[in-house]
Design a protein around this motif. Sequence first.
Motif, PDB file in Angstrom:
ATOM      1  N   LEU A  22     -57.101 -16.389  11.583  1.00  0.00           N
ATOM      2  CA  LEU A  22     -55.714 -16.868  11.535  1.00  0.00           C
ATOM      3  C   LEU A  22     -55.629 -18.326  11.968  1.00  0.00           C
ATOM      4  N   ALA A  23     -56.380 -18.696  13.006  1.00  0.00           N
ATOM      5  CA  ALA A  23     -56.361 -20.078  13.492  1.00  0.00           C
ATOM      6  C   ALA A  23     -56.912 -21.037  12.443  1.00  0.00           C
ATOM      7  N   VAL A  24     -57.999 -20.659  11.756  1.00  0.00           N
ATOM      8  CA  VAL A  24     -58.558 -21.517  10.707  1.00  0.00           C
ATOM      9  C   VAL A  24     -57.539 -21.694   9.589  1.00  0.00           C
ATOM     10  N   LEU A  25     -56.954 -20.603   9.127  1.00  0.00           N
ATOM     11  CA  LEU A  25     -55.977 -20.683   8.041  1.00  0.00           C
ATOM     12  C   LEU A  25     -54.771 -21.517   8.458  1.00  0.00           C
ATOM     13  N   ASP A  26     -54.327 -21.338   9.700  1.00  0.00           N
ATOM     14  CA  ASP A  26     -53.205 -22.119  10.204  1.00  0.00           C
ATOM     15  C   ASP A  26     -53.541 -23.607  10.190  1.00  0.00           C
ATOM     16  N   SER A  27     -54.750 -23.957  10.617  1.00  0.00           N
ATOM     17  CA  SER A  27     -55.142 -25.375  10.641  1.00  0.00           C
ATOM     18  C   SER A  27     -55.254 -25.956   9.235  1.00  0.00           C
ATOM     19  N   LEU A  28     -55.456 -25.093   8.238  1.00  0.00           N
ATOM     20  CA  LEU A  28     -55.499 -25.534   6.841  1.00  0.00           C
ATOM     21  C   LEU A  28     -54.104 -25.556   6.204  1.00  0.00           C
ATOM     22  N   GLY A  29     -53.090 -25.163   6.965  1.00  0.00           N
ATOM     23  CA  GLY A  29     -51.731 -25.178   6.459  1.00  0.00           C
ATOM     24  C   GLY A  29     -51.383 -24.019   5.551  1.00  0.00           C
ATOM     25  N   VAL A  30     -52.089 -22.913   5.704  1.00  0.00           N
ATOM     26  CA  VAL A  30     -51.886 -21.738   4.850  1.00  0.00           C
ATOM     27  C   VAL A  30     -51.005 -20.725   5.579  1.00  0.00           C
ATOM     28  N   ALA A  31     -50.021 -20.191   4.866  1.00  0.00           N
ATOM     29  CA  ALA A  31     -49.183 -19.130   5.434  1.00  0.00           C
ATOM     30  C   ALA A  31     -50.019 -17.859   5.570  1.00  0.00           C
ATOM     31  N   THR A  32     -49.836 -17.137   6.676  1.00  0.00           N
ATOM     32  CA  THR A  32     -50.637 -15.945   6.937  1.00  0.00           C
ATOM     33  C   THR A  32     -49.744 -14.769   7.307  1.00  0.00           C
ATOM     34  N   ARG A  33     -50.363 -13.604   7.283  1.00  0.00           N
ATOM     35  CA  ARG A  33     -49.698 -12.392   7.763  1.00  0.00           C
ATOM     36  C   ARG A  33     -50.779 -11.495   8.367  1.00  0.00           C
ATOM     37  N   LYS A  34     -50.517 -10.995   9.572  1.00  0.00           N
ATOM     38  CA  LYS A  34     -51.389  -9.975  10.157  1.00  0.00           C
ATOM     39  C   LYS A  34     -51.168  -8.676   9.392  1.00  0.00           C
ATOM     40  N   VAL A  35     -52.265  -8.009   9.045  1.00  0.00           N
ATOM     41  CA  VAL A  35     -52.190  -6.758   8.300  1.00  0.00           C
ATOM     42  C   VAL A  35     -52.750  -5.636   9.166  1.00  0.00           C
ATOM     43  N   THR A  36     -51.871  -4.684   9.527  1.00  0.00           N
ATOM     44  CA  THR A  36     -52.296  -3.512  10.292  1.00  0.00           C
ATOM     45  C   THR A  36     -51.798  -2.216   9.669  1.00  0.00           C
ATOM     46  N   ARG A  37     -50.866  -2.324   8.718  1.00  0.00           N
ATOM     47  CA  ARG A  37     -50.259  -1.146   8.082  1.00  0.00           C
ATOM     48  C   ARG A  37     -50.109  -1.412   6.587  1.00  0.00           C
ATOM     49  N   PRO A  38     -49.998  -0.384   5.771  1.00  0.00           N
ATOM     50  CA  PRO A  38     -49.882  -0.581   4.323  1.00  0.00           C
ATOM     51  C   PRO A  38     -48.738  -1.505   3.910  1.00  0.00           C
ATOM     52  N   GLU A  39     -47.611  -1.426   4.598  1.00  0.00           N
ATOM     53  CA  GLU A  39     -46.467  -2.250   4.200  1.00  0.00           C
ATOM     54  C   GLU A  39     -46.712  -3.743   4.412  1.00  0.00           C
ATOM     55  N   HIS A  40     -47.696  -4.096   5.237  1.00  0.00           N
ATOM     56  CA  HIS A  40     -48.017  -5.509   5.461  1.00  0.00           C
ATOM     57  C   HIS A  40     -48.751  -6.123   4.277  1.00  0.00           C
ATOM     58  N   LEU A  41     -49.159  -5.298   3.320  1.00  0.00           N
ATOM     59  CA  LEU A  41     -49.866  -5.799   2.139  1.00  0.00           C
ATOM     60  C   LEU A  41     -48.917  -6.369   1.089  1.00  0.00           C
ATOM     61  N   GLU A  42     -47.639  -6.108   1.247  1.00  0.00           N
ATOM     62  CA  GLU A  42     -46.669  -6.624   0.266  1.00  0.00           C
ATOM     63  C   GLU A  42     -46.581  -8.151   0.367  1.00  0.00           C
ATOM     64  N   ASN A  43     -46.513  -8.775  -0.789  1.00  0.00           N
ATOM     65  CA  ASN A  43     -46.309 -10.228  -0.894  1.00  0.00           C
ATOM     66  C   ASN A  43     -47.415 -11.063  -0.257  1.00  0.00           C
ATOM     67  N   ILE A  44     -48.660 -10.565  -0.302  1.00  0.00           N
ATOM     68  CA  ILE A  44     -49.787 -11.419   0.059  1.00  0.00           C
ATOM     69  C   ILE A  44     -50.570 -11.719  -1.216  1.00  0.00           C
ATOM     70  N   ASP A  45     -51.228 -12.876  -1.219  1.00  0.00           N
ATOM     71  CA  ASP A  45     -51.976 -13.312  -2.398  1.00  0.00           C
ATOM     72  C   ASP A  45     -53.468 -13.051  -2.271  1.00  0.00           C
ATOM     73  N   SER A  46     -53.945 -12.806  -1.063  1.00  0.00           N
ATOM     74  CA  SER A  46     -55.344 -12.475  -0.802  1.00  0.00           C
ATOM     75  C   SER A  46     -55.420 -11.937   0.617  1.00  0.00           C
ATOM     76  N   ILE A  47     -56.615 -11.459   0.982  1.00  0.00           N
ATOM     77  CA  ILE A  47     -56.788 -10.918   2.335  1.00  0.00           C
ATOM     78  C   ILE A  47     -58.186 -11.240   2.834  1.00  0.00           C
ATOM     79  N   ILE A  48     -58.288 -11.477   4.135  1.00  0.00           N
ATOM     80  CA  ILE A  48     -59.572 -11.676   4.803  1.00  0.00           C
ATOM     81  C   ILE A  48     -59.806 -10.491   5.731  1.00  0.00           C
ATOM     82  N   LEU A  49     -61.012  -9.944   5.661  1.00  0.00           N
ATOM     83  CA  LEU A  49     -61.442  -8.844   6.536  1.00  0.00           C
ATOM     84  C   LEU A  49     -62.412  -9.440   7.549  1.00  0.00           C
ATOM     85  N   PRO A  50     -62.056  -9.495   8.821  1.00  0.00           N
ATOM     86  CA  PRO A  50     -62.876 -10.207   9.803  1.00  0.00           C
ATOM     87  C   PRO A  50     -64.087  -9.411  10.266  1.00  0.00           C
TER      88      PRO A  50
END
Length: 193
Positions: free
Chosen positions: A16-44
Motif C-alpha cells: 500500500l505504501a509503494v502504491l501510495d508513493s506512486l500516486g495510485v488509488a488503493t483499497r484494502k481487500v479482506t472481504r468479497p465486497e471489497h473486490l468491486e470497482n478495482i482494476d487489479s489486485i496485489i497479493l502480498p
Amino acid sequence: MRVGVLSLQGAFREHLAVLDSLGVATRKVTRPEHLENIDSIILPGGESSAMVRIAATTELFPVLGEKISAGLPVFGTCAGLILLADRLTDASLDGFDRLGGLDVTVARNAYGRQRESFCAPVQVTGLDGAFDATFIRAPQILDLGTGVEVLSKYAAVPVLVRQGNIWGGSFHPELGSDMRIHEEFLHSLGATV
C-alpha cells in the motif's frame, strides 16, 4: 485506476505504501465486497497457510478466483505466488481454497527458513540495472507451463514470471525503496505512474 491489496496478513502495508508513493488509488481487500470497482489486485507476501485460513471465513477466495479467471490482473509476491500457483509440491494447503491461474509448480519455503533470508541483485526484463530482491522463506518456481514468461531468474531459477495478466514473484519487491517492479506491473495495465 484503483489497485486492491489483499490485506488479510503479511506485507500488505508495504505494498500500500509503494502504491501510495506512486500516486495510485488503493483499497484494502479482506472481504468479497471489497473486490468491486478495482482494476487489479496485489497479493502480498506473508504466511500462505494463515491467509487461506483467514480467507476461508469470508468466502473471499472463490469470488477472487472467479474474477482472476475472468481477467482481473493480479500480482502475487512470495505467499501471493503460492496462492496463484496451479500446483504445489506439498499438501500443506490442501482442503483450503487457493486462487490458482498461474501455470507453475511451486515449492513453499524452498529458499530456507527465516534466518536464511537474503537479498540478491537480479536482472528483470524491462528494467535498466539490477533490482535488489529480498527473499524471505521464499517459494521456488520449479516448473513452468508453456504460456509462462520468465521475467527474472536467480541462480538460473525463475523468480519473477508472467502469464497474461497474472504476475508472480518469489521475492518481496515492496521491501526497499526501488519501486520499478510495481511500476512495470502498473505499466502493463496501461497505467501511467
